[in-house]
Design a protein around this motif. Structure first.
Motif, PDB file in Angstrom:
ATOM      1  N   SER A  75      -8.319 -89.963 -33.002  1.00  0.00           N
ATOM      2  CA  SER A  75      -8.302 -89.661 -31.577  1.00  0.00           C
ATOM      3  C   SER A  75      -7.560 -90.736 -30.792  1.00  0.00           C
ATOM      4  CB  SER A  75      -9.730 -89.546 -31.049  1.00  0.00           C
ATOM      5  OG  SER A  75     -10.369 -90.820 -31.068  1.00  0.00           O
ATOM      6  N   ALA A  76      -7.175 -90.387 -29.563  1.00  0.00           N
ATOM      7  CA  ALA A  76      -6.622 -91.346 -28.603  1.00  0.00           C
ATOM      8  C   ALA A  76      -7.713 -91.608 -27.576  1.00  0.00           C
ATOM      9  CB  ALA A  76      -5.368 -90.787 -27.944  1.00  0.00           C
ATOM     10  N   ASP A  77      -8.241 -92.839 -27.556  1.00  0.00           N
ATOM     11  CA  ASP A  77      -9.379 -93.175 -26.707  1.00  0.00           C
ATOM     12  C   ASP A  77      -8.981 -94.093 -25.557  1.00  0.00           C
ATOM     13  OD1 ASP A  77     -10.891 -91.716 -28.433  1.00  0.00           O
ATOM     14  OD2 ASP A  77     -11.725 -93.439 -29.499  1.00  0.00           O
ATOM     15  N   SER A  78      -9.656 -93.905 -24.429  1.00  0.00           N
ATOM     16  CA  SER A  78      -9.453 -94.771 -23.262  1.00  0.00           C
ATOM     17  C   SER A  78     -10.676 -94.643 -22.368  1.00  0.00           C
ATOM     18  CB  SER A  78      -8.189 -94.345 -22.497  1.00  0.00           C
ATOM     19  OG  SER A  78      -8.320 -93.026 -22.007  1.00  0.00           O
ATOM     20  N   THR A  86      -9.215-100.655 -27.159  1.00  0.00           N
ATOM     21  CA  THR A  86      -9.176 -99.365 -27.860  1.00  0.00           C
ATOM     22  C   THR A  86      -9.940 -99.419 -29.173  1.00  0.00           C
ATOM     23  OG1 THR A  86      -7.016 -98.896 -26.882  1.00  0.00           O
ATOM     24  CG2 THR A  86      -7.653 -97.606 -28.803  1.00  0.00           C
ATOM     25  N   ASN A 140     -12.906 -96.792 -30.226  1.00  0.00           N
ATOM     26  CA  ASN A 140     -12.824 -95.959 -31.427  1.00  0.00           C
ATOM     27  C   ASN A 140     -14.133 -95.935 -32.213  1.00  0.00           C
ATOM     28  OD1 ASN A 140      -9.362 -96.893 -32.200  1.00  0.00           O
ATOM     29  ND2 ASN A 140     -10.181 -95.422 -30.748  1.00  0.00           N
ATOM     30  N   HIS A 172     -14.008 -90.307 -33.703  1.00  0.00           N
ATOM     31  CA  HIS A 172     -12.643 -90.830 -33.594  1.00  0.00           C
ATOM     32  C   HIS A 172     -11.809 -90.420 -34.810  1.00  0.00           C
ATOM     33  CE1 HIS A 172      -9.259 -93.560 -33.556  1.00  0.00           C
ATOM     34  NE2 HIS A 172      -9.705 -94.185 -34.627  1.00  0.00           N
ATOM     35  N   ARG A 195     -11.644 -89.122 -24.661  1.00  0.00           N
ATOM     36  CA  ARG A 195     -11.196 -88.989 -26.057  1.00  0.00           C
ATOM     37  C   ARG A 195     -10.341 -87.729 -26.206  1.00  0.00           C
ATOM     38  NH1 ARG A 195     -15.358 -90.485 -30.582  1.00  0.00           N
ATOM     39  NH2 ARG A 195     -14.491 -92.504 -29.978  1.00  0.00           N
ATOM     40  N   HIS A 196      -9.115 -87.903 -26.702  1.00  0.00           N
ATOM     41  CA  HIS A 196      -8.214 -86.779 -26.982  1.00  0.00           C
ATOM     42  C   HIS A 196      -8.338 -86.456 -28.463  1.00  0.00           C
ATOM     43  CE1 HIS A 196      -4.838 -84.129 -26.152  1.00  0.00           C
ATOM     44  NE2 HIS A 196      -4.214 -84.590 -27.219  1.00  0.00           N
ATOM     45  N   GLN A 197      -9.045 -85.347 -28.753  1.00  0.00           N
ATOM     46  CA  GLN A 197      -9.368 -85.036 -30.141  1.00  0.00           C
ATOM     47  C   GLN A 197      -9.711 -83.543 -30.257  1.00  0.00           C
ATOM     48  OE1 GLN A 197      -8.968 -85.337 -33.177  1.00  0.00           O
ATOM     49  NE2 GLN A 197     -10.181 -87.134 -33.817  1.00  0.00           N
TER      50      GLN A 197
END
Length: 379
Positions: free
Chosen positions: A195-198, A215, A219, A229, A301-303
């Motif tokens: 995933s891309a987390d922020s 980051t 994760n 993640h 989270r982009h997942q």
């Protein structure tokens, strides 16, 4: 499990809209619209993180001002028994099994009728019938998998085989351990998705959040009903959706699917539960947000909104009907109705097996059951 505030918000919305043409509708529940509710008070109540018993009960529909307007209709006939001859042995066994499930749900099943303790009057100890128990001195997860998923390697891609079976547990960490164990058996190649987390960029966010919460730290975070993640997937693995994507296509929170193809940015799968069984669908990555009770920020989270579901939590199994269930009580249930929900997922007694793990690692035959009797008295 729906919070009463959802019903009350719907009630106010209907009144606001419909009273524009008729002022009298503002005094009628749901603006005069007929709303049908379906549920069982013996099942799990609204989930509120770190809430007390009083807060959980207060969030239920039974505490709402709307409840006094509800006309209650009770189901008295067991439709499973209607299909069996009343003088047969099968009828007697199924009738006894259903009566036992109801006693668990009502909190009346106890060892030698022992009363509840003063420390926790909602909790009592129940003894599980011997023919439902699993015993092993070796790997507990292997024993559960062998019982719930017999001949797994020859059937892992069979839709009918997979959709009718699941292992239930009380917590997400146990579920994840079981799922990882089973995925390793599948001979197909593995594909990993990270995933891309922020942190959320909302106005009240900490200015130095990217320094305080790098980051790599984000994760490692996990939350209930939230994808991990790192997702390790294979073709043939069953998954469960964690968000509503497209209700008209059957892509709802709780829908189970089997993966048929894995691309870099999308997953192809076939639906195995609900009203769209057999439909091929495509699941994209989406942006999800959540806020842990102890986090001073909102995690973005982009997942893919999915989890592997050879095993699932008892809470997530609600609304599922299965033919084979393995219940792993490494940790006892901790909320109203959980044991009742777990044992009532199966449509036959032979399909239920329970493994209770004691603190010393041995297998036991007793476990905890929690019932809030105040809820049952309200109905």
């Amino acid at each position: 499990m729906t919070n009463r505030q959802c019903f009350e918000a719907l009630d106010r919305s209907f009144k606001d809209i419909l009273s524009e043409k008729d002022n009298q509708l503002e005094a009628i529940p749901f603006g005069g619209k007929v709303v049908v509710l379906g549920g069982d008070p013996k099942q799990i109540l609204p989930v509120i993180e770190n809430a007390s018993k009083a807060q959980i009960i207060n969030a239920s529909i039974f505490r709402s001002y709307l409840w006094k307007y509800v006309t209650k209709i009770y189901l008295h006939e067991n439709m499973r028994l209607q299909k069996i001859k009343s003088n047969s042995l099968e009828y007697k066994e199924l009738s006894d099994f259903n009566d036992w499930i109801l006693r668990i749900g009502n909190g009346s099943e106890k060892i030698n009728n022992i009363s509840e303790t003063k420390e926790d009057p909602d909790s009592n100890i129940v003894e599980i019938p011997q023919d439902l128990l699993l015993y092993t001195t070796r790997n507990k997860i292997k024993a559960l998998v062998d019982s719930t998923y017999p001949d797994f390697l020859n059937n892992y891609s069979n839709l009918e085989y997979i959709k009718n079976r699941a292992i239930l547990a009380t917590t997400n960490d146990i579920v994840e351990e079981i799922n990882n164990y089973m995925v390793d058996f599948i001979p197909n190649s593995e594909k990993e998705y990270f995933s891309a987390d922020s942190t959320s960029k909302c106005m009240d966010a900490i200015n130095d959040a990217h320094i305080l919460y790098p980051t790599e730290y984000l994760n490692t975070l996990n939350a209930n009903n939230f994808p991990a993640h790192r997702l390790k997937l294979k073709i043939g693995v069953p998954i469960m959706l964690l968000r509503n994507l497209n209700q008209s296509l059957g892509l709802c929170n709780g829908t189970r699917l089997i993966i048929t193809n894995l691309a870099d940015y999308i997953i192809e799968a076939v639906i195995i539960t609900g009203t769209h069984i057999g439909d091929k669908v495509y699941i994209p990555r989406i942006n999800l947000t959540t806020k842990g009770s102890h986090w001073p920020f909102v995690l973005c989270r982009h997942q893919f909104p999915i989890k592997i579901c050879y095993s699932m939590t008892i809470n997530k199994s609600q609304r599922q009907t299965l033919t084979n269930v393995g219940l792993y009580l490494k940790k006892p249930v901790f909320s109203h109705g959980q044991l009742y929900v777990a044992i009532s997922r199966v449509n036959n007694k032979k399909g239920l097996k329970i493994l209770i793990e004691n603190n010393d690692g041995s297998c036991g035959n007793t476990t905890t059951n929690i019932v809030f009797r105040e809820i049952l008295e309200m109905v």
